[in-house]
Design an enzyme around this catalytic site. Structure first.
Site, PDB file in Angstrom:
ATOM      1  N   GLU A  61       7.275  -5.206   6.391  1.00 19.30           N
ATOM      2  CA  GLU A  61       7.838  -3.941   5.909  1.00 19.30           C
ATOM      3  C   GLU A  61       8.736  -3.306   6.975  1.00 19.30           C
ATOM      4  O   GLU A  61       8.485  -2.173   7.425  1.00 19.30           O
ATOM      5  CB  GLU A  61       6.733  -2.974   5.489  1.00 19.30           C
ATOM      6  CG  GLU A  61       6.020  -3.405   4.229  1.00 19.30           C
ATOM      7  CD  GLU A  61       5.084  -2.340   3.666  1.00 19.30           C
ATOM      8  OE1 GLU A  61       4.709  -1.413   4.413  1.00 19.30           O
ATOM      9  OE2 GLU A  61       4.723  -2.430   2.491  1.00 19.30           O
ATOM     10  N   GLU A  72       2.843  -7.420  -1.940  1.00 20.57           N
ATOM     11  CA  GLU A  72       1.699  -6.511  -1.841  1.00 20.57           C
ATOM     12  C   GLU A  72       1.705  -5.549  -3.016  1.00 20.57           C
ATOM     13  O   GLU A  72       2.765  -5.038  -3.391  1.00 20.57           O
ATOM     14  CB  GLU A  72       1.809  -5.607  -0.604  1.00 20.57           C
ATOM     15  CG  GLU A  72       1.580  -6.231   0.718  1.00 20.57           C
ATOM     16  CD  GLU A  72       1.696  -5.176   1.834  1.00 20.57           C
ATOM     17  OE1 GLU A  72       1.469  -3.980   1.581  1.00 20.57           O
ATOM     18  OE2 GLU A  72       2.050  -5.569   2.950  1.00 20.57           O
ATOM     19  N   HIS A 103      -9.063   1.387   1.825  1.00 22.45           N
ATOM     20  CA  HIS A 103      -8.034   0.814   0.941  1.00 22.45           C
ATOM     21  C   HIS A 103      -8.655  -0.358   0.196  1.00 22.45           C
ATOM     22  O   HIS A 103      -9.291  -1.215   0.803  1.00 22.45           O
ATOM     23  CB  HIS A 103      -6.854   0.340   1.800  1.00 22.45           C
ATOM     24  CG  HIS A 103      -5.613   0.034   1.021  1.00 22.45           C
ATOM     25  ND1 HIS A 103      -5.534  -0.988   0.105  1.00 22.45           N
ATOM     26  CD2 HIS A 103      -4.388   0.608   1.042  1.00 22.45           C
ATOM     27  CE1 HIS A 103      -4.306  -1.025  -0.400  1.00 22.45           C
ATOM     28  NE2 HIS A 103      -3.598  -0.064   0.143  1.00 22.45           N
TER      29      HIS A 103
END
Ligand code: GAL
Length: 679
Positions: free
Chosen positions: A162, A321, A372
Site C-alpha cells: 500500500e 485485501e 481486526h
C-alpha cells in the site's frame, strides 16, 4: 491511449491443470510459533486457499541488523506452503523499516507540513524520496530476489505494501530537493514555472530554483498550483519507488510477475493509480478495499471495484485485501452480517477480480490489529466465520470457468480523473464542501437505482467514443487537448454529461477566461458569470421536483440549440436554467449546475439518457434491486446478478447454467452467476 499492462496474472492451477480463481490472504507466520504453521497449511487447504501474500512486514525479522540476515524461517515456510500446493505472492518486505535502520538513519523519517518529524513505532515511516532508504530497501529486495527467485512456491512479487497509505505527503528536505528536480523536468525554465504558478500574485516570483519548497505550513493559503504540483509530484515520487523495486526484480527474476496493492477507495486520494498502471509498472493490477459502513456502502464497493477494473484496462485484477468482518481502524468497528463476506467478495469478482484475498489469514493475538477480523478468527476453526470462509472457497472453485474472462463493456461511462479530484477540492475556492468522489458516487448510485450498467473509466482508458454516454462529474481541470477530445466526442455522436465546477481551469489551475465553464462553454452552449455556492444545509428547488445543494450557477444560454431540461424554482437564480442540453449533430452535451444527490439524479437521468436510448436491461420489477455485471470470454457470457435488497428477487426471464447462487430467484444480499453460451 491503451494500457501497456501485460496482465501476467498468477492463476493457480487446478488438479487438472485448469485455471482457478485465486483465494487467500496476507499471511504473517512470523507472529506465530512454529507449531502453528503446519496447522495453518492444513486449514488453508480445508478452506481452498491457493495463494498467500507473505513477509509484508518481515524486514526486522529478515535483517535483524545492518549486517546480518535470517532467512531460515522464510525458507521453511515457503517450502511448507509449496508442499501444501499454495502459491506465494512474496513481498519485498520494504514497507516497515526496522528500528536499527531508523536509529542509525533518522533522516529517512517523513516530515509533516508543519515540520514535525514522524517517529518510528508504527509502520511506513519512510520518505519516498530518501536516497538512504532507497539504498537499504533495494539491498533487501536484491537479497530476497536472489534467494527466492527460483523457488517453486513463488508466483508473484508484491512490492512494498500500500505505497502511500501513511507516507504520501512528506515535506522534508529530501522531498524539497526531489520536488525541485521534478519541477525542472516539468517546466525546464523558471519563467515557465513562474507563469504556471501565477507567482505575480502575492509577490511569489522565484529567481532561483533553490528558493522553491514544498507547500509547508505558511502564513495563509499556499500557492494553489504549487499545491497541485506537489500532489502530482508526491504520487510520482511513490511511483518512482515502485519503479526502482520493480526494475531490480525484473532484472533478477524476469519470469515472475510484479504487482503492488493499490487502495482504490474513497478516503485514499494521493496516488494516481490510473497513471501508475498506465506506466506499465505492474504486470497485473492488485487492489485493497475496505467497506466503511454508510448509506451508500454497497454502491461504493461496486464503484471502487468498477474503477479498479477501469484502471486495469478491463483486464482481470487481483483483490489483494478486504476484510472477512470488522476492521480495527474506524471509531466503531461493527462485524459484517451473515452473507456479507461472500456478497462483498463476489461483487469484486463480478467487476473483474480473478483473485479474492483478505487481510489477514490468522487474526493477530498482539499488536495494533488484534481486533481486526481475519480468515481464522481468535475463536479458531470452530466458528461461523471460518465456516463462511470455507464456503466461499467452494464458491470460488465453482466459479473457475470465469477465470480470464473480461468485463463486457457497458454503454455508459463515468469518467474519474485524479487531477480534477485534487484541484477541485483545494482551498480558497467558492466552497470548501465539494467532495469529488461523492459526486461521482452519486451518479453511480443513480445508475444502479435505474438498473443501468456502467463502466467507471479514467482518462487513460482509451477512446471515449466507445461509450454512448460519458458522464464527467466535476471535471474541473480541462486542458485544451481534453476540451478538443470532448468536443469531438459529442460532435461525433456521443452524449456528454458534465456538472458544476467543470471546465473551469487548465492544467496549471488557471481560469479559462471569458465566462465559465471556459474550456467547454461553446460545447455546452452556456455561459456563467458568477458561481452561486450554497451554504451547508441550504437547498434550492428545481421545477422538475428535485432539489439541489452545495452549488448553483447563474446560466445564460448562448445558442438556440440549447434546451433547458430543468429550471431553478427557488433561490437566487429562480426561473433560470439549472440543467441544460445542447444538441451537437447526432450527439449532445448536457450540464447539471447543482448537486442533486443520488435521488435527484435518479429522477433526472432518464432525460439525460434518452437521446442515446439507453435503458435498463433488467425487467422493471428488478431495477434498483439487482445490480447486473457481465463478464465474457470467447465462448460464454457470465451474468452476475447481485441482489442489493433485503428481499428475494425473481428473474424468471433470464436463462443460463447456474454457476453459483440461486435462480430464478436471487436470495437477499447474495450473488447468482449465470453462464450463457455465446453461440
Ligand atoms: C491495510 C494494510 C494491512 C492492514 C489492513 C487493515 O491498509 O495493507 O496491512 O493494516 O489495512 O485493514
Amino acid at each position: 491511449m491503451t494500457s501497456p499492462l501485460t496482465s501476467r496474472f498468477p492463476y493457480p492451477a487446478g488438479s487438472d491443470g485448469s485455471r482457478r480463481l485465486g483465494y487467500g490472504a496476507d499471511y504473517n507466520p512470523e507472529q506465530w510459533p512454529r507449531e502453528v504453521w503446519e496447522e495453518d497449511v492444513l486449514l488453508m487447504r480445508e478452506a481452498g486457499v491457493n495463494t498467500v501474500s507473505l513477509a509484508i512486514f518481515s524486514w526486522a525479522r529478515l535483517q535483524p541488523d545492518a549486517d546480518s540476515w535470517d532467512f531460515g524461517w522464510l525458507d521453511e515456510i515457503m517450502d511448507l506452503l509449496h508442499a501444501g500446493g499454495i502459491g506465494v505472492d512474496l513481498a519485498t518486505a520494504t514497507a516497515s523499516p526496522p528500528p536499527w535502520l531508523t536509529a542509525a538513519h533518522p533522516e529517512i523519517l517523513p516530515v509533516t507540513a508543519s515540520g514535525e518529524t514522524l517517529s518510528p513505532g508504527a509502520r511506513q515511516h519512510w520518505r519516498p524520496t530518501s536516497p538512504v532508504f532507497r539504498t537499504h530497501a533495494l539491498r533487501l529486495v536484491r537479497e530476497l530476489a536472489t534467494r527466492y527467485g527460483n523457488h517453486p512456491a513463488l508466483v508473484a512479487w508484491h512490492v512494498n505494501n500500500e505505497l502511500g497509505c501513511h507516507n504520501v505527503y512528506d515535506f522534508s528536505d529530501d522531498a524539497a530537493r526531489a520536488f525541485r528536480g521534478w519541477l525542472r523536468t516539468r517546466y525546464t525554465t523558471l519563467d515557465a514555472l513562474n507563469h504556471a504558478w501565477g507567482t505575480a500574485f502575492w509577490s511569489q516570483r522565484y529567481s532561483d530554483w533553490e528558493q522553491i519548497l514544498p507547500p509547508r505550513l505558511a502564513a495563509s493559503h499556499p500557492n494553489p498550483t504549487q499545491q497541485l504540483d506537489f500532489k502530482r509530484f508526491s504520487s510520482d515520487a511513490l511511483k518512482d519507488h515502485l519503479r526502482a523495486e520493480r526494475e531490480l526484480l525484473r532484472e533478477l527474476t524476469p519470469q515472475t510477475p510484479v504487482t503492488t496493492n493499490f487502495m482504490v477507495m474513497p478516503g485514499t486520494k494521493g496516488m494516481d493509480y490510473a497513471d501508475w498502471a498506465d506506466s506499465g509498472l505492474v504486470d497485473f493490477v492488485a487492489n485493497d478495499h475496505y467497506v466503511v459502513p454508510g448509506p451508500q456502502d454497497r454502491d461504493e464497493l461496486s464503484f471502487s471495484a468498477n474503477l479498479t477494473s477501469g484502471i486495469a484496462g478491463h483486464r482481470p485484477w487481483f483483490l489483494m485485501e478486504h476484510s472477512t468482518s470488522a476492521v480495527n481502524w474506524q471509531p466503531v468497528n461493527t462485524p459484517k452480517r451473515a452473507g456479507e463476506l461472500a456478497g462483498d467478495s463476489l461483487t469484486h469478482v463480478a467487476h473483474g477480480a480473478d483473485a479474492v484475498c483478505f487481510f489477514q489469514w490468522r487474526q493477530s493475538a498482539a499488536g495494533a490489529e488484534k481486533y481486526h477480523s481475519a480468515m481464522v478468527p481468535h475463536a479458531g476453526r470452530d466458528s461461523d466465520l471460518f465456516r463462511a470462509v470455507v464456503e466461499l472457497g467452494a464458491t470460488l472453485d465453482a466459479l473457475a470457468p470465469i477465470a480470464g474472462s473480461v468485463r463486457e463493456q457497458a454503454r455508459v461511462a463515468i469518467l474519474f480523473d485524479w487531477d480534477s479530484r485534487w484541484a477541485s477540492e483545494q482551498d480558497s475556492h467558492p466552497t470548501s464542501l465539494l467532495d469529488y468522489h461523492q459526486e461521482a458516487l452519486d451518479w453511480y448510485s443513480a445508475l444502479l437505482a435505474l438498473g443501468i450498467r456502467c463502466d467507471v473509466v479514467t482518462r487513460h482508458a482509451g477512446d471515449l467514443s466507445a461509450y454512448d454516454v460519458v458522464i464527467a462529474p466535476v471535471l474541473h481541470v480541462v486542458p485544451a487537448a481534453l476540451a478538443k477530445d470532448l468536443t469531438r466526442y459529442a460532435e461525433g455522436g456521443g452524449h456528454l454529461v458534465t456538472t458544476y465546477f467543470s471546465g473551469v481551469v487548465d492544467e496549471n489551475d488557471h481560469i479559462w477566461l471569458g465566462g465559465y465553464p471556459g474550456a467547454v462553454r461553446d460545447l455546452l452552449g452556456i455561459r456563467i458569470e458568477e458561481f452561486g455556492p450554497l451554504p451547508d444545509g441550504e437547498s434550492v428547488a428545481l421545477d422538475d421536483g428535485t432539489s439541489g445543494t452545495l452549488w448553483s450557477d447563474r446560466i445564460t444560454r448562448t445558442g438556440p440549440d440549447v434546451e433547458v431540461l430543468a429550471r431553478y424554482s427557488t433561490g437566487l437564480y429562480a426561473d433560470l436554467p439549472a440543467v441544460t442540453r445542447r444538441t451537437t449533430g447526432s450527439g449532445s452535451a448536457s450540464y447539471v449546475s447543482t448537486r442533486l444527490g443520488a435521488e435527484g439524479l435518479t429522477a433526472l437521468l432518464p432525460k439525460l439518457l434518452a437521446p442515446a436510448e439507453v435503458v435498463s436491461e433488467l425487467p422493471a420489477s428488478a431495477r434498483g434491486l439487482v445490480e447486473t455485471v457481465v463478464r465474457r470470454d470467447d465462448t460464454h457470457r457470465y451474468l452476475f446478478l447481485i441482489n442489493r435488497s433485503e428481499a428475494p428477487v425473481g428473474l424468471p426471464e433470464l436463462s443460463g447454467d447456474v454457476l453459483t447462487g440461486s435462480a430464478p430467484t436471487v436470495a437477499p444480499g447474495s450473488v447468482t452467476v449465470l453462464r450463457q453460451p455465446l453461440h
